[in-house]
Enzyme design. Structure first.
Site, PDB file in Angstrom:
ATOM      1  N   GLU A  75      41.081  47.719  95.840  1.00 50.27           N
ATOM      2  CA  GLU A  75      40.543  46.503  95.255  1.00 50.27           C
ATOM      3  C   GLU A  75      39.862  45.639  96.316  1.00 50.27           C
ATOM      4  OE1 GLU A  75      40.399  46.063  92.145  1.00 50.27           O
ATOM      5  OE2 GLU A  75      41.793  47.607  91.444  1.00 50.27           O
ATOM      6  N   ALA A 115      40.187  57.067  88.823  1.00 52.44           N
ATOM      7  CA  ALA A 115      38.824  57.233  88.323  1.00 52.44           C
ATOM      8  C   ALA A 115      37.904  56.534  89.303  1.00 52.44           C
ATOM      9  CB  ALA A 115      38.677  56.636  86.931  1.00 52.44           C
ATOM     10  N   VAL A 142      40.264  50.662  75.773  1.00 51.47           N
ATOM     11  CA  VAL A 142      39.135  49.996  76.421  1.00 51.47           C
ATOM     12  C   VAL A 142      39.489  49.824  77.895  1.00 51.47           C
ATOM     13  CG1 VAL A 142      37.680  47.939  76.490  1.00 51.47           C
ATOM     14  CG2 VAL A 142      38.524  48.803  74.299  1.00 51.47           C
ATOM     15  N   TYR A 155      31.534  63.805  76.820  1.00 48.25           N
ATOM     16  CA  TYR A 155      32.782  63.693  77.570  1.00 48.25           C
ATOM     17  C   TYR A 155      33.396  65.067  77.852  1.00 48.25           C
ATOM     18  CZ  TYR A 155      37.027  61.743  79.455  1.00 48.25           C
ATOM     19  OH  TYR A 155      38.058  61.439  80.316  1.00 48.25           O
ATOM     20  N   SER A 177      44.869  49.044  87.323  1.00 48.21           N
ATOM     21  CA  SER A 177      44.100  48.808  86.103  1.00 48.21           C
ATOM     22  C   SER A 177      44.347  49.912  85.095  1.00 48.21           C
ATOM     23  CB  SER A 177      42.598  48.707  86.406  1.00 48.21           C
ATOM     24  OG  SER A 177      42.111  49.933  86.916  1.00 48.21           O
TER      25      SER A 177
END
Length: 402
Positions: free
Chosen positions: A78, A144, A282, A242, A54
C-alpha cells in the site's frame, strides 16, 4: 498533514483519495458482523496471509483474527499519504485491522511490501522464526497485481485483460459524470505475442509456489501445513473475457500449481494445498474487467440480501480449514464457495436480465444504488455512520510490529 474534508473524486471506477474514517468504520463493521469462534478453538495457530488489505484478502484477515483465532503475519503493498494525496484505502484498512487485533490481544504483524520480492519473503521467514515459534500452520494467498518482477531473472511481467483467439464483444456498465448509468457494447482485442505467458507469470501460481519453497527451505512449515490460494470461476456470461481469457489461463495455472503443491506437501508434511473458488463481489480488481460491473449489478438485482459477502465466504473458508466444517472439495480439488452464485436458477435469472439490459432498462434490472455504494466503499466513502462533512486526519501511521 492537516485534517481535511474529503469528497469522492473519481475517474471511472478509480478514486483519487480514500477516506480514513470510512475505511476504519468499514473494517469495524466487518469485525462486528464476523461470528465469534467456536468454543472448542482454544489454540492460536500461526497463519500467513498474503494480500491482506482489500477485497477477499481483507475479509480473510478479519475472519482469521476473530473467527479462526489465528495469529501471525499479514502482507500487503500500500502507498502512504503524501502532501497531495491520501494513503491508499488498504493502508487505512490495515491500520484499523491492527487496532482490532490488539483489542483482543491477538499477535498480528502487518508488513507493507512487494510480496513478489525475495526481500519480503525473507522478512516473513525471520518473523516466523523469531516471533512465532519457527512454524506456520496456514498460508492464504490472495494477490491480484498488474505486474510482477521475477526476483531471479529480474524480468518484469505485465498482466492483461484480453480474450484468447478472437476479439470479444460484451455489454458493460459505465456511469457518466453525473452518475447516470449507461449500458454499452465494447470489444476487446485478443491476446497477442506473449500476453498469455506474461499474465500467467503475474497472476498464476509461480509466486505462491516460491513462497512455499522459501519457507520449506528454512523448515518453517509445520506438520499438517495447509495452504489456499483464492480464485474465481464466474458465470458463462463473463467467461469470454475472464475464464476463457488471459486471466482464466492464469487461474488455470494457479489450480495446476495447487495440485502440484498438494502432492509435495502431502509427501513432505502430511499437508495439502487447494484453491478456493469464491463468488462475485465488487472489488478494485473486478471493476476493471469489461462486463463484470454489469454482471455483478444484475446478480445483486436477482439475489438482493441473499448475495453472500466476501466476509461470509471467508468465514466459511476458515471454518473448513480449522475443522468446524467439512472441506467439500470438487473433482478439481477446489473448495467451492460460489454455489450460491452459480446455482442454475440464479444464472438463468441473471441471463434473462443480461439480454434485456439497455441504458433505458438497467435501472429496473440491476441494483445500481448498491453497486455505486459498493464502489465508493472500496475507498472508504458511502459507509453508513460516517460524517463526511467532518475534517479527518489523513496522516495515519502504518501499524508498528510491537
Amino acid at each position: 498533514m492537516p485534517s481535511r474534508i474529503l469528497t469522492p473524486r473519481s475517474r471511472g471506477f478509480l478514486f483519487l483519495d480514500s477516506h480514513p474514517a470510512g475505511c476504519a468504520r468499514q473494517v469495524r463493521d466487518m469485525w462486528d458482523a464476523c461470528p465469534d469462534p467456536d468454543p472448542w478453538l482454544d489454540d492460536s495457530p500461526v497463519a500467513l496471509i498474503i494480500g491482506s488489505s482489500s477485497g477477499y484478502g481483507l475479509a480473510a484477515t478479519v475472519a482469521a483474527l476473530k473467527r479462526a483465532r489465528i495469529r501471525g503475519i499479514a502482507v500487503s503493498f500500500e502507498k502512504p499519504p503524501t502532501e497531495r494525496r491520501t494513503a491508499t484505502a488498504g493502508w487505512y484498512r490495515t491500520a484499523a485491522t491492527a487496532r482490532l487485533a490488539r483489542s483482543i490481544g491477538r499477535d498480528m504483524v502487518f508488513l507493507n511490501g512487494d510480496a513478489f520480492s525475495d526481500d519480503v519473503k525473507e522478512q516473513v521467514a525471520d518473523l516466523i522464526e523469531r516471533r512465532f515459534g519457527g512454524e506456520v500452520q496456514y498460508l492464504l494467498y490472495s494477490v491480484a497485481a498488474p505486474r510482477r518482477t521475477d526476483p531471479v531473472s529480474g524480468t518484469t511481467y505485465a498482466s492483461v485483460l484480453k480474450p484468447i483467439g478472437a476479439p470479444h464483444r460484451t455489454k458493460t456498465l459505465v456511469f457518466d459524470e453525473d452518475g447516470a448509468p449507461e449500458v454499452r457494447e465494447v470489444e476487446t482485442a485478443p491476446a497477442e505475442g506473449d500476453d498469455v505467458e506474461q499474465t500467467v507469470a503475474v497472476m498464476g501460481g509461480a509466486d505462491w509456489s516460491r513462497w512455499i519453497d522459501h519457507l520449506a527451505g528454512k523448515n518453517l512449515l509445520s506438520p499438517g501445513f495447509s495452504t489456499v490460494a483464492l480464485s474465481y470461476l464466474g458465470s458463462p456470461l463473463t467467461a469470454g473475457i475472464y475464464r476463457q481469457g488471459t486471466i482464466g489461463a492464469a487461474k488455470a495455472h494457479l489450480e495446476a500449481t495447487a495440485r502440484e503443491l498438494d502432492v509435495r506437501l502431502g509427501d513432505l508434511l502430511d499437508g495439502g494445498a487447494v484453491t478456493s473458488v469464491n463468488g462475485a463481489a465488487v472489488t478494485q480488481s473486478s471493476t476493471a474487467i469489461p462486463g463484470i460491473a454489469l454482471y455483478t449489478g444484475l446478480l445483486r438485482g436477482v439475489l438482493g440480501e441473499a448475495m453472500v459477502s466476501p466476509l461470509g465466504q471467508l468465514v466459511t473458508l476458515w471454518d473448513r480449514l480449522r475443522g468446524s466444517a467439512r472441506m467439500g472439495l470438487d473433482p478439481e480439488n477446489r473448495i467451492r464457495l460460489d454455489d450460491w452464485e452459480l446455482a442454475d436458477e440464479v444464472q438463468s435469472a441473471v441471463a434473462e436480465r443480461w439480454e434485456a439490459a439497455t441504458t433505458d432498462t438497467i435501472a429496473d434490472l440491476a441494483d445500481l444504488d448498491w453497486f455505486r455504494a459498493e464502489v465508493q466503499r472500496l475507498y472508504g466513502f458511502a459507509v453508513p455512520g460516517v460524517d463526511y462533512g467532518q475534517a479527518v486526519e489523513t496522516d495515519v501511521p502504518w501499524p508498528a510490529a510491537g
